[in-house]
Design a protein around this motif. Sequence first.
Motif, short mmCIF file in Angstrom:
data_model
loop_
_atom_site.label_atom_id
_atom_site.label_comp_id
_atom_site.label_asym_id
_atom_site.label_seq_id
_atom_site.Cartn_x
_atom_site.Cartn_y
_atom_site.Cartn_z
N VAL A 134 52.51 68.34 62.87
CA VAL A 134 53.90 68.70 62.61
C VAL A 134 53.98 69.70 61.46
O VAL A 134 54.68 70.72 61.55
N LYS A 135 53.28 69.44 60.39
CA LYS A 135 53.30 70.33 59.23
C LYS A 135 52.80 71.73 59.60
O LYS A 135 53.37 72.75 59.19
N GLU A 136 51.74 71.78 60.39
CA GLU A 136 51.19 73.07 60.84
C GLU A 136 52.21 73.84 61.68
O GLU A 136 52.41 75.05 61.49
N LEU A 137 52.87 73.14 62.60
CA LEU A 137 53.84 73.80 63.47
C LEU A 137 55.03 74.34 62.67
O LEU A 137 55.52 75.44 62.92
N ILE A 138 55.51 73.56 61.71
CA ILE A 138 56.62 74.00 60.87
C ILE A 138 56.23 75.24 60.07
O ILE A 138 57.00 76.20 59.94
N ALA A 139 55.02 75.22 59.56
CA ALA A 139 54.58 76.31 58.68
C ALA A 139 54.30 77.61 59.43
O ALA A 139 54.47 78.70 58.87
N LEU A 184 61.73 51.51 55.11
CA LEU A 184 61.34 52.51 56.10
C LEU A 184 61.55 53.95 55.65
O LEU A 184 60.70 54.82 55.89
N ALA A 185 62.65 54.23 54.99
CA ALA A 185 62.97 55.61 54.63
C ALA A 185 61.96 56.28 53.70
O ALA A 185 61.82 57.51 53.75
N PRO A 186 61.23 55.53 52.83
CA PRO A 186 60.24 56.23 52.01
C PRO A 186 59.25 57.07 52.81
O PRO A 186 58.86 58.16 52.38
N HIS A 187 58.84 56.57 53.99
CA HIS A 187 57.94 57.35 54.84
C HIS A 187 58.60 58.67 55.24
O HIS A 187 57.98 59.74 55.18
N GLN A 188 59.85 58.60 55.63
CA GLN A 188 60.55 59.78 56.14
C GLN A 188 60.86 60.77 55.03
O GLN A 188 60.65 61.99 55.18
N ILE A 189 61.35 60.27 53.90
CA ILE A 189 61.67 61.15 52.78
C ILE A 189 60.39 61.80 52.23
O ILE A 189 60.38 62.99 51.90
N ASP A 190 59.31 61.02 52.15
CA ASP A 190 58.06 61.60 51.66
C ASP A 190 57.59 62.73 52.57
O ASP A 190 57.11 63.77 52.08
N LEU A 191 57.71 62.57 53.89
CA LEU A 191 57.31 63.64 54.79
C LEU A 191 58.13 64.90 54.56
O LEU A 191 57.60 66.01 54.57
N MET A 192 59.44 64.75 54.35
CA MET A 192 60.27 65.92 54.09
C MET A 192 59.81 66.63 52.82
O MET A 192 59.70 67.87 52.78
N CYS A 193 59.51 65.87 51.77
CA CYS A 193 59.03 66.47 50.53
C CYS A 193 57.65 67.11 50.74
O CYS A 193 57.35 68.18 50.18
N HIS A 194 56.82 66.48 51.54
CA HIS A 194 55.48 66.99 51.84
C HIS A 194 55.58 68.30 52.62
O HIS A 194 54.81 69.24 52.40
N PHE A 195 56.54 68.38 53.54
CA PHE A 195 56.70 69.58 54.36
C PHE A 195 57.36 70.73 53.59
O PHE A 195 56.99 71.89 53.77
N PHE A 196 58.36 70.40 52.75
CA PHE A 196 59.24 71.44 52.22
C PHE A 196 59.15 71.65 50.71
O PHE A 196 59.75 72.59 50.19
N GLY A 197 58.45 70.77 49.99
CA GLY A 197 58.22 71.02 48.57
C GLY A 197 59.29 70.44 47.65
O GLY A 197 59.89 69.41 47.95
N ASN A 198 59.53 71.12 46.55
CA ASN A 198 60.42 70.61 45.51
C ASN A 198 61.88 70.65 45.95
O ASN A 198 62.29 71.46 46.77
N MET A 199 62.66 69.75 45.36
CA MET A 199 64.07 69.61 45.69
C MET A 199 64.95 70.22 44.62
O MET A 199 64.64 70.17 43.43
N THR A 200 66.06 70.79 45.07
CA THR A 200 67.09 71.28 44.16
C THR A 200 68.16 70.23 43.91
O THR A 200 68.67 70.09 42.79
N TYR A 201 68.46 69.46 44.96
CA TYR A 201 69.63 68.56 44.89
C TYR A 201 69.53 67.52 46.00
O TYR A 201 69.02 67.81 47.09
N SER A 202 70.00 66.33 45.71
CA SER A 202 70.11 65.30 46.76
C SER A 202 71.29 64.39 46.45
O SER A 202 71.57 64.11 45.28
N LYS A 203 71.96 63.96 47.50
CA LYS A 203 73.12 63.09 47.33
C LYS A 203 73.40 62.38 48.65
O LYS A 203 73.13 62.90 49.73
N GLY A 204 73.95 61.15 48.57
CA GLY A 204 74.27 60.41 49.79
C GLY A 204 75.24 59.29 49.55
O GLY A 204 75.81 59.15 48.45
N ILE A 205 75.40 58.50 50.58
CA ILE A 205 76.30 57.35 50.52
C ILE A 205 75.69 56.21 51.33
O ILE A 205 75.03 56.45 52.35
#
Length: 324
Positions: A134-139, A184-205
Amino acid sequence: MEIKWGIIGVGDVTEVKSGPAFQLIEHSHLVAVMRRDAAKAKSYAERHGVPKWYSDAQQLIDDPEVNAVYVATPPDSHAFYATAAMRAGKPVYLEKPMVINELQAKELLETQQALGGKISIAHYRREQPYFKKVKELIAAHIGTPRIANLRYYQRPLAAEILQSSGMQWRLDPKQSGGGLFHDLAPHQIDLMCHFFGNMTYSKGIAHNQAKFYDATDAVSGQILFDNDVLFTGQWAFNVSQDLDVCEVVGSEGRVAFSVFSYQPIELVNKQGSQQFRFEPLPHVQQPMISAVVSYFRNIGSNPCSAQEGYKVMSVLDSFASNYS
């Protein structure tokens, strides 16, 4: 150098997902296990061919043969055991989520830096062949990534599962940090950070819609990454369907994949549509543990640092800290 592991907390997650892998990797040996229930610790050791077992974690940490510790207890005790192991001069492989909230993650990170110890966080999907693809395809195959959309839905848990000991701690925010989302979400959030790098902002409800238990059961959140990728995620554990899908859309194509069900990866771009299939791994943590062993032997980099684990905890808190 041989890595001789001791596991603190040999519960269900270690039976197949992780425990056997420690014996299958070169230069890695599982020499001791611990569980507070002595009978269960002994049973685990006998079933898995582990020479020593303990019902006291400090005794395992103090065992001179053990030179690395895997902490697989509920998250509320992660910081305590990781700190004790580092104080004994032993590197730590720490289950996810790293701890129960961002503040505790920051404190553990500072402790690690002060002690000069090694910690790797068990965000093990990043080392699996499926997610490397997945990471290779995105990149390389969708142009510039622009949007990532994730939806994860589950039907309500059956009454007998709700009452099981393995589920009750997961649904107790004091032990888990926040219910199934935090499990469960730690797996998903970690993948997003692994794919896309540093974050500028995050917010939710977050909200408890169905009121089946004390933890949140519905979460929605967004992340803006430094590279301008906008992520939107939605989690629901109280709906009429199961769904596990993430889609990354770029300037020249898109990639769709699942995080838990390992559905075929789909790539659509100017060259057409392709699918990539991967067989499930017998021990899902084995590639990650192999990378951690290399890191602990000083011949490889850290596959997931405490700093990266801290970033995930900061996102979880930004999405769910308003829980009501």
